[in-house]
Design an enzyme around this catalytic site. Structure first.
Site, PDB file in Angstrom:
ATOM      1  N   GLU A  61     -20.870  -6.932   7.912  1.00  0.00           N
ATOM      2  CA  GLU A  61     -21.900  -6.135   8.347  1.00  0.00           C
ATOM      3  C   GLU A  61     -23.156  -7.076   8.924  1.00  0.00           C
ATOM      4  OE1 GLU A  61     -19.909  -3.078   5.891  1.00  0.00           O
ATOM      5  OE2 GLU A  61     -20.800  -5.060   5.543  1.00  0.00           O
ATOM      6  N   ARG A 117     -26.165  -2.923   4.500  1.00  0.00           N
ATOM      7  CA  ARG A 117     -25.957  -4.187   4.169  1.00  0.00           C
ATOM      8  C   ARG A 117     -26.199  -5.332   5.066  1.00  0.00           C
ATOM      9  NH1 ARG A 117     -21.048  -4.176   0.348  1.00  0.00           N
ATOM     10  NH2 ARG A 117     -20.202  -5.843   1.729  1.00  0.00           N
ATOM     11  N   LYS A 155       0.888  -1.096  -0.061  1.00  0.00           N
ATOM     12  CA  LYS A 155       0.182   0.005  -0.177  1.00  0.00           C
ATOM     13  C   LYS A 155       0.819   1.250   0.063  1.00  0.00           C
ATOM     14  CE  LYS A 155      -4.052  -0.008   1.922  1.00  0.00           C
ATOM     15  NZ  LYS A 155      -5.246   0.104   2.806  1.00  0.00           N
TER      16      LYS A 155
END
Length: 602
Positions: A355, A383, A270
């Protein structure tokens, strides 16, 4: 015009990668946007464009916060200057913006399902296109990914999935031997040999020998990191170096030629190319403007955010009551739950991008006598919708839903605007909905929620509440509060953080107008509404929420139930359309919802 990469040498592709990184660093440092994830995906994106045909093959980016290199390669080099600005380029893939963007994406873990649907369609059409997916290891934590892989492994349709692994990887590899065996398993020679052996065994060998042959192949796979995917019926290649363009292209060409589902596991860093952001630094994922030389952010708010207020208040509550527990879904710092996870690691959890699991697991904890605070952005709570109904509300379990980022969230745009929570929660039986108007009432809201023995949801905005002059009083179930009594026949009713706008509009208006903080949208304060109907005949509703099924709808329904039909109601909630990305002030101006515009409407 697209930047042409096909036929370029490795050296030329590396130069293009360097230019792309420079462009991303330059623009994002001035405008803000997703940063470390997109810098880490530059070489993988170049490989996709080199091996696949962006004009015909579906290019599917999961979440799509890593799609900036893709945008720069597809005719948007100059337009990139407008990234996430109002009227400018979207920070996620968006087909309306460019045909190379296959699908709208902003939430995670949808990509492989999209690829399965695309692959089915391609087969039915008799075409030879191949869907190619880029998905991060974080997105692999959601169950929807495995639902899609399960079907894909059964269908065996050609799909190439690039697993962009910039963390710990899905399964830890066993050094050089693992990498070597993985490359052998992926090579043309092995794949051809494997197919030939399988055919020979099926046609000529007795059953016992077939079993032994399969056991031998399984034994080889067991020391590779791809065993999970192989067991699902998906061929696995990797791990490869996700920054080695030559290796990426060679591997993707093999994967494409296999004409079946393949996962290419690529290791990346990253923030690659900007040393300060390289590695596991969550705060470099999405950034505001910053100084390139030292990485210092240029815009720092002096006000305490609603998220920080919530975090401190919940921490105090957890110290006071031992049965307070909580969960978030891959957003510990974004929701402020990182403090609580650090202080009480056995009582607060980050369950990754899950979720549905977050909601249902907390339902069970509520049944066991705990008081769960499910802390999730408004847009992501969508969600877990079925779980809220099926696992929480039917059982009437005292789970608290703390919805951060309610209202317009700005530059992330329509996939992230937190405007639907009132509409999709209000009609659920047993659910209580209420909202604080400032920092003090947010603290009071958490205390009230603790003592409520049924499901409830609290919403609060991104950024900071406006400072108000009104004294804060404890919440009482279904009780609104008259903040200011005026002399005109007009009435302002506000819900949550929108009270500050109602106050500003009242100050700009020539008349002396009564202001009410509704506090609860479910249950409503019926007694107060009846009293207000006797005094005021023009009501104006302020709420940072969708108009359909929103606050005004709730009030109209209640007035109808009470037989009151002489009130004119005007709602300043959001109309029936998705709200574009851009600075919040610009968006509100476009929607004609700034205080001055509302004064003119009144």
């Amino acid at each position: 015009m697209n930047i042409e990469v096909k036929g370029k040498s490795t050296k030329e592709l590396e130069e293009i990668a360097s230019k792309i990184r420079d462009r991303i660093i330059d623009v994002v440092s001035r405008k803000g946007g997703h940063f470390s994830s997109t810098l880490g995906a530059v070489e993988l994106t170049l490989g996709m464009h080199y091996v696949f045909d962006v004009e015909s093959d579906p290019f599917i980016f999961d979440v799509s916060h890593q799609c900036y290199p893709h945008k720069l390669l597809t005719s948007r080099w100059e337009e990139f200057e407008t990234i996430r600005q109002f009227g400018g380029m979207c920070g996620f893939t968006k087909p309306k913006e460019h045909k190379a963007d296959y699908f709208v994406a902003g939430h995670s873990s949808t990509s492989i399902s999209l690829a399965v649907g695309a692959a089915k369609s391609i087969k039915l059409k008799g075409e030879s296109r191949v869907p190619v997916v880029m998905i991060g290891d974080g997105s692999m934590s959601a169950g929807m990914v495995y639902e899609a892989l399960n079907e894909l492994g059964d269908l065996k349709l050609p799909v190439v999935i690039i697993l962009n692994d910039n963390e710990m990887s899905i399964a830890k590899p066993i050094g050089a031997i693992s990498k070597y065996l993985s490359k052998i398993l992926a090579g043309k020679t092995y794949q051809s040999f494997k197919a030939s052996v399988d055919k020979f065994i099926r046609n000529n060998m007795p059953e016992g020998t077939t079993y032994l042959a399969k056991r031998l192949e399984s034994s080889i796979k067991l020391i590779t990191p791809g065993i999970l995917f192989e067991e699902l019926g998906i061929d696995y290649i990797g791990p490869i170096d996700g920054h080695n363009i030559e290796e990426i292209i060679e591997t993707l060409e093999i994967a494409k030629s296999m004409q079946k589902p393949v996962i290419v596991h690529a290791r990346t860093v990253k923030g690659k190319g900007y040393k300060i952001a390289e590695g596991k630094h969550e705060h470099w994922h999405g950034v505001g403007p910053f100084n390139v030389e030292d990485g210092e952010f240029t815009k720092k708010s002096s006000s305490k955010s609603a998220t920080a207020v919530y975090s401190d208040a919940l921490l105090n509550l957890a110290k006071k009551y031992e049965n307070v527990v909580g969960v978030t879904a891959a957003m510990p710092s974004g929701t402020g739950l990182d403090k609580l996870i650090e202080a009480f690691p056995n009582r607060f959890w980050d369950v990754a991008i899950a979720e549905q699991h977050a909601v249902t697991s907390m339902a069970a904890m509520a049944k066991e006598g705990f008081k769960p605070y499910v802390t999730i952005y408004s847009t992501f709570l969508q969600r877990g919708f079925d779980q809220i109904i099926h696992d929480v509300c039917i059982m009437n379990l005292p789970v608290v839903f703390a919805m951060d980022r309610a209202g317009i969230v700005g530059n992330d745009g329509e996939t992230h605007q937190g405007v639907f929570d009132i509409s999709f929660l209000r009609f659920i039986p047993n659910m209580t909905l209420f909202a604080p108007r400032d920092n003090e009432t947010l603290e009071l809201a958490l205390e009230f929620a603790y003592n409520l023995n049924s499901p409830c949801a609290i919403r609060y905005p991104r950024g900071s509440f406006k400072e108000l002059e009104f004294k804060s009083t404890p919440f009482e179930l279904g009780k609104a509060e008259v903040l200011k009594e005026g002399s005109s026949n007009k009435l302002f009713i506000s819900y949550g953080a929108a009270i500050s706008k109602a106050i500003e509009v009242e100050k700009l208006h020539r008349e002396d107008i009564t202001i009410v903080d509704l506090r609860f949208v479910k249950p409503l304060d019926s007694k107060l509404l009846e009293e207000l109907a006797k005094k005021y005949d023009s009501w104006y509703i302020f709420s940072d929420s969708q108009k359909l099924g929103g606050v005004a709808s709730a009030i109209l329904e209640e007035l109808s139930r009470l037989g009151i039909n002489n009130i004119k109601i005007k709602s300043f909630e959001y109309e029936d359309s998705f709200i574009e990305h851009g600075d919040t002030a610009c968006v509100e101006n476009f929607l004609e919802l700034t205080p001055l515009q509302l004064v003119n409407k009144i």
